[in-house]
Design an enzyme around this catalytic site. Structure first.
Site, PDB file in Angstrom:
ATOM      1  N   SER A 169      18.116   3.134  13.875  1.00  0.00           N
ATOM      2  CA  SER A 169      17.749   4.868  14.112  1.00  0.00           C
ATOM      3  C   SER A 169      18.493   5.607  13.866  1.00  0.00           C
ATOM      4  CB  SER A 169      16.478   4.452  14.771  1.00  0.00           C
ATOM      5  OG  SER A 169      16.776   6.256  16.105  1.00  0.00           O
ATOM      6  N   ARG A 218     -18.779   2.562 -24.098  1.00  0.00           N
ATOM      7  CA  ARG A 218     -17.483   2.553 -23.595  1.00  0.00           C
ATOM      8  C   ARG A 218     -17.675   4.258 -22.236  1.00  0.00           C
ATOM      9  NH1 ARG A 218     -15.822   0.354 -25.842  1.00  0.00           N
ATOM     10  NH2 ARG A 218     -14.535   0.897 -27.669  1.00  0.00           N
TER      11      ARG A 218
END
Length: 460
Positions: free
Chosen positions: A274, A313
């Site tokens: 931290s 398609r």
């Protein structure tokens, strides 16, 4: 600034791994296109569709060529897919009479989809190997700690005793099912795409099916039962597998993060620091597993939208795949990497597990005591007495065993008090039931699956 964390030099190492990421870089995408075009030319030569010398020229150029993605960028933006400009560029490189045979009979989606499958095949190999390493490590944990009692927790509360070995075996069991699934998925999903412009293979002069089979042999892929340009279930099947893997690893990470909390401290994990609190070791790997799992679940939902493709398609659905699928695979690679790191740095604190078992004054043994009393009285009456003792212990802070004896004496059950072996009954290790056998069953599944996998690999 990168558009996604996966592409970021800053955040990328957290949410992706180098080996998987390399498969989705432009260089790898274009190499897959070149490999497919070379294999297609050779397949067409084998089946008499194009001259053998033309196929050899095309294959040689494909092997020696590295195309700069920037050369194809404008054409890709114009056409919505890179293959038209890629084929134009490749024909120029091949030159001469052979150039007219480049890409003969194929359509853009054949090359792009088959190239995708080649890269997904490599990703599966990487991730399957990593998954085996994770499973092997979990199998050792399950066996080592099979008799190490700890508190099972349901609804975030202590429930009854279990063993850390059984917990590890539970993590293992889900991953083994994923390894079993992928063996079944690969032959069905890793297929060439060669259907031509409208899915009929009509441009191959009656030799389309032979070319398709020859291409599959060239690339060591399967042949699909039919055209899959707009039938995307196989892609979704693979993506779902990766998402399931991430889900299981996310559950593992969530469990570890909870077990590593300071107040619990039953395991310790490698972690990060931290900027403000020097006392903290943040469970970065465990947290990242949870984040990656949740991300892939959302991305899979998006990817399922790509199943809706128009006629023979699609456009939008196909593009949507390019956005969602790579993130799922990249996240899975990162999840496996984080899991291996966590397992390599995991420390199990069995003393703390025993301390936590006794922290509630023996209340965690309530279920075991209820069953023990039911051997001497009506089950409903036994449950009621145990519930009363639990409430007494919770309200007074007294030891649960003392409260239970007091309740039994008050109900004129002193004879039962004398018949019970309280030391054995209040020992968490005595209430694990067939946990060891359950662990053995999962470990046996691990071994049998490993043998089956090794046999399959030796045959191929």
């Amino acid at each position: 600034m990168s558009g996604t964390a996966f592409d970021s030099a800053l955040f990328g190492p957290l949410v992706s791994d180098p080996a998987t990421k390399a498969l989705f870089e432009d260089k790898a995408v274009l190499r897959a296109f070149l490999d497919v075009e070379a294999a297609l030319a050779r397949a067409e030569a084998q089946t008499g569709v194009i001259p053998a010398d033309a196929a050899e020229r095309i294959a040689q150029v494909c092997a020696a060529t590295e195309i700069d993605p920037a050369v194809l960028a404008e054409g890709t933006a114009r056409d919505g897919v890179p293959i038209p400009v890629f084929v134009h560029h490749l024909r120029e490189l091949v030159g001469g009479d052979a150039a007219e045979y480049v890409h003969l009979g194929a359509t853009s989606q054949d090359i792009l989809d088959t190239g995708l499958i080649l890269r997904l095949d490599k990703a599966l190999k990487l991730h399957e190997a990593a998954l085996w390493r994770v499973c092997d490590r979990l199998a050792v944990l399950a066996d080592t700690y099979r008799l190490a009692p700890m508190a099972a927790r349901t609804r975030m509360q202590q429930a009854a005793p279990t063993s850390f070995g059984l917990k590890a075996a539970g993590w293992l069991s889900g991953l083994l099912r994923h390894l079993d699934r992928v063996r079944e998925l690969k032959p069905r999903c890793l297929c060439v795409s060669l259907s031509g412009a409208a899915g009929t293979l009509s441009a191959f002069g009656g030799k389309g099916l032979a070319v398709e089979a020859a291409l599959a042999r060239q690339l060591d892929l399967s042949v699909a039962s039919g055209p899959w340009h707009t039938q995307r279930d196989t892609v979704l099947d693979l993506a779902n597998w990766w998402t399931l893997v991430c889900g299981s690893l996310g559950k593992f990470g969530l469990d570890l993060g909870l077990l590593a909390q300071n107040e619990v401290a039953e395991v310790s994990l490698p972690g990060g620091g931290s900027s403000a609190l020097p006392n903290k070791v943040n469970p970065v790997g465990a947290e990242t597993l949870v984040a990656l799992s949740r991300h892939t679940a959302g991305a899979l939902g998006t990817l399922h939208q790509a199943a809706l493709q128009e006629h023979e398609r699609g456009g939008a659905g196909w593009t949507l795949e390019w956005l969602a699928l790579p993130q799922i695979v990249l996240a899975s690679g990162a999840a496996l990497t984080h899991t291996e790191r966590l397992l390599n740095g995991l420390a199990v604190n069995t003393d703390r597990m025993r301390e936590n078992l006794s922290s509630g004054g023996g209340l965690i043994m309530a279920e075991a005591l209820s069953f023990a009393l039911a051997r001497h009285m009506d089950r409903t009456d036994a449950a009621h007495l145990v519930k009363t003792a639990c409430q007494d212990a919770a309200q007074t802070g007294h030891d649960f065993k003392c409260c239970m004896i007091r309740v039994l004496d008050a109900g004129h059950h002193g004879d039962i008090v004398r018949q019970i072996d309280w030391d054995t009954l209040m020992d968490p290790a005595s209430t694990l039931g067939p946990a060891a056998r359950l662990i053995d069953r999962i470990l046996e599944s691990h071994e049998s699956l490993r043998e089956a996998s090794s046999h399959s690999e030796s045959q191929t």
